[in-house]
Design an enzyme around this catalytic site. Sequence first.
Site, mmCIF file in Angstrom:
data_model
loop_
_atom_site.group_PDB
_atom_site.id
_atom_site.type_symbol
_atom_site.label_atom_id
_atom_site.label_comp_id
_atom_site.label_asym_id
_atom_site.label_seq_id
_atom_site.Cartn_x
_atom_site.Cartn_y
_atom_site.Cartn_z
ATOM 1 N N LYS A 22 -16.121 2.807 4.567
ATOM 2 C CA LYS A 22 -17.093 2.346 5.571
ATOM 3 C C LYS A 22 -17.013 3.188 6.851
ATOM 4 O O LYS A 22 -18.023 3.652 7.355
ATOM 5 C CB LYS A 22 -16.856 0.871 5.921
ATOM 6 C CG LYS A 22 -16.990 -0.084 4.738
ATOM 7 C CD LYS A 22 -16.873 -1.535 5.179
ATOM 8 C CE LYS A 22 -15.480 -1.920 5.653
ATOM 9 N NZ LYS A 22 -14.473 -2.048 4.602
ATOM 10 N N ARG A 41 -17.482 -10.412 7.709
ATOM 11 C CA ARG A 41 -16.543 -10.493 6.594
ATOM 12 C C ARG A 41 -16.472 -11.906 6.022
ATOM 13 O O ARG A 41 -15.686 -12.146 5.091
ATOM 14 C CB ARG A 41 -15.153 -10.098 7.072
ATOM 15 C CG ARG A 41 -14.758 -8.669 6.747
ATOM 16 C CD ARG A 41 -13.389 -8.410 7.360
ATOM 17 N NE ARG A 41 -12.626 -7.407 6.661
ATOM 18 C CZ ARG A 41 -12.597 -6.125 7.031
ATOM 19 N NH1 ARG A 41 -13.295 -5.698 8.046
ATOM 20 N NH2 ARG A 41 -11.834 -5.284 6.373
ATOM 21 N N ARG A 61 -4.272 6.755 2.918
ATOM 22 C CA ARG A 61 -4.648 6.524 4.318
ATOM 23 C C ARG A 61 -3.460 6.032 5.136
ATOM 24 O O ARG A 61 -3.353 6.331 6.329
ATOM 25 C CB ARG A 61 -5.797 5.510 4.387
ATOM 26 C CG ARG A 61 -6.358 5.353 5.778
ATOM 27 C CD ARG A 61 -7.648 4.573 5.802
ATOM 28 N NE ARG A 61 -7.438 3.146 5.589
ATOM 29 C CZ ARG A 61 -8.424 2.249 5.550
ATOM 30 N NH1 ARG A 61 -9.674 2.640 5.680
ATOM 31 N NH2 ARG A 61 -8.180 0.972 5.369
ATOM 32 N N ARG A 64 -1.363 3.586 9.398
ATOM 33 C CA ARG A 64 -1.788 2.186 9.446
ATOM 34 C C ARG A 64 -0.829 1.337 8.636
ATOM 35 O O ARG A 64 -0.855 1.358 7.408
ATOM 36 C CB ARG A 64 -3.214 2.056 8.885
ATOM 37 C CG ARG A 64 -4.262 2.373 9.928
ATOM 38 C CD ARG A 64 -5.636 2.136 9.422
ATOM 39 N NE ARG A 64 -5.857 0.788 8.866
ATOM 40 C CZ ARG A 64 -7.058 0.339 8.574
ATOM 41 N NH1 ARG A 64 -8.120 1.083 8.776
ATOM 42 N NH2 ARG A 64 -7.212 -0.874 8.064
ATOM 43 N N ARG A 85 -5.258 -8.349 1.140
ATOM 44 C CA ARG A 85 -6.565 -7.967 1.670
ATOM 45 C C ARG A 85 -7.611 -7.924 0.566
ATOM 46 O O ARG A 85 -8.762 -8.319 0.772
ATOM 47 C CB ARG A 85 -6.466 -6.614 2.380
ATOM 48 C CG ARG A 85 -5.914 -6.768 3.784
ATOM 49 C CD ARG A 85 -5.331 -5.496 4.320
ATOM 50 N NE ARG A 85 -6.284 -4.435 4.507
ATOM 51 C CZ ARG A 85 -5.963 -3.147 4.535
ATOM 52 N NH1 ARG A 85 -4.707 -2.783 4.370
ATOM 53 N NH2 ARG A 85 -6.870 -2.247 4.733
HETATM 54 P P1 ADP Z 1 -10.426 -2.181 6.019
HETATM 55 O O1 ADP Z 1 -11.876 -2.427 5.843
HETATM 56 O O2 ADP Z 1 -10.031 -0.864 5.482
HETATM 57 O O3 ADP Z 1 -9.571 -3.299 5.563
HETATM 58 P P2 ADP Z 1 -10.726 -2.560 8.891
HETATM 59 O O4 ADP Z 1 -10.334 -1.529 9.859
HETATM 60 O O5 ADP Z 1 -12.184 -2.861 8.750
HETATM 61 O O6 ADP Z 1 -10.099 -2.071 7.543
HETATM 62 O O7 ADP Z 1 -9.996 -3.936 9.229
HETATM 63 C C1 ADP Z 1 -8.598 -4.031 9.374
HETATM 64 C C2 ADP Z 1 -8.178 -5.507 9.501
HETATM 65 O O8 ADP Z 1 -8.768 -6.082 10.692
HETATM 66 C C3 ADP Z 1 -8.659 -6.410 8.371
HETATM 67 O O9 ADP Z 1 -7.784 -6.393 7.268
HETATM 68 C C4 ADP Z 1 -8.706 -7.787 9.071
HETATM 69 O O10 ADP Z 1 -7.412 -8.358 9.156
HETATM 70 C C5 ADP Z 1 -9.135 -7.433 10.486
HETATM 71 N N1 ADP Z 1 -10.606 -7.558 10.627
HETATM 72 C C6 ADP Z 1 -11.487 -6.525 10.753
HETATM 73 N N2 ADP Z 1 -12.758 -6.986 10.811
HETATM 74 C C7 ADP Z 1 -12.684 -8.338 10.703
HETATM 75 C C8 ADP Z 1 -13.634 -9.387 10.664
HETATM 76 N N3 ADP Z 1 -14.946 -9.151 10.732
HETATM 77 N N4 ADP Z 1 -13.186 -10.667 10.556
HETATM 78 C C9 ADP Z 1 -11.890 -10.934 10.483
HETATM 79 N N5 ADP Z 1 -10.934 -10.000 10.486
HETATM 80 C C10 ADP Z 1 -11.309 -8.708 10.594
#
Ligand code: ADP
Length: 191
Positions: free
Chosen positions: A14, A88, A127, A133, A145
């Site tokens: 993404k 999400r 990654r 991370r 996740r």
């Molecule tokens: P990825 O999509 O690779 O898991 P992100 O950078 O989008 O990584 O998100 C990292 C973490 O941040 C997620 O695993 C979650 O814990 C939190 N997070 C991100 N966006 C949201 C959201 N919209 N609602 C709740 N938690 C979120």
Amino acid sequence: MINIVLFGPPGAGKGTQAVKLVEKYSLFHISTGDVFRYNMKNETELGMLAKSFISKGQLVPDEVTINMLVDTIEKNPAEGYIFDGFPRTVVQAEALDKILNEKGTSISMCLALDVEENELRERLKSRALLENRPDDADPAVIQNRINVYKNETLPVINFYKNQGKAAIIDGIGEISDVTERLFDSIDSILA
Ligand code: ADP
């Protein structure tokens, strides 16, 4: 004005693709993951709270995330947005509709990157090393996740399907090929 939701499991690409879409369509990019990481790095109150969930592979609670999103939109007025990592949950998707409606606009489409689970695990593993991370490094956190994605996030696709706004995009292959698929999909609604 176009507003895009870029949707997909952790590791689907993404963030990488969002950058390309921003360039081409002059959208403002909001990555909730990036905003959380920025706050964690600066040890803000929001950052500390977010960390307690993110480090376990859980979602940050809806209320906290939605408030943060509203705040980010208010601080960055734009002609159109690309939402990356948000919504999400269905609750977040409903909130986003309401927020945009109040501004007289709406989501144009939800582009869902489709990548199978084994490939996701491989990508997250590399990654973890490249981007330092910790949430990508621990197999138990990754598994959590992926489970959270299946249980809480996947229903968001149906939310947009019901509105006739979902497009499933093959997320496997060269980065530039995936970008072309996304461009084609967006151009088809602009035409
Ligand atoms: P990825 O999509 O690779 O898991 P992100 O950078 O989008 O990584 O998100 C990292 C973490 O941040 C997620 O695993 C979650 O814990 C939190 N997070 C991100 N966006 C949201 C959201 N919209 N609602 C709740 N938690 C979120």
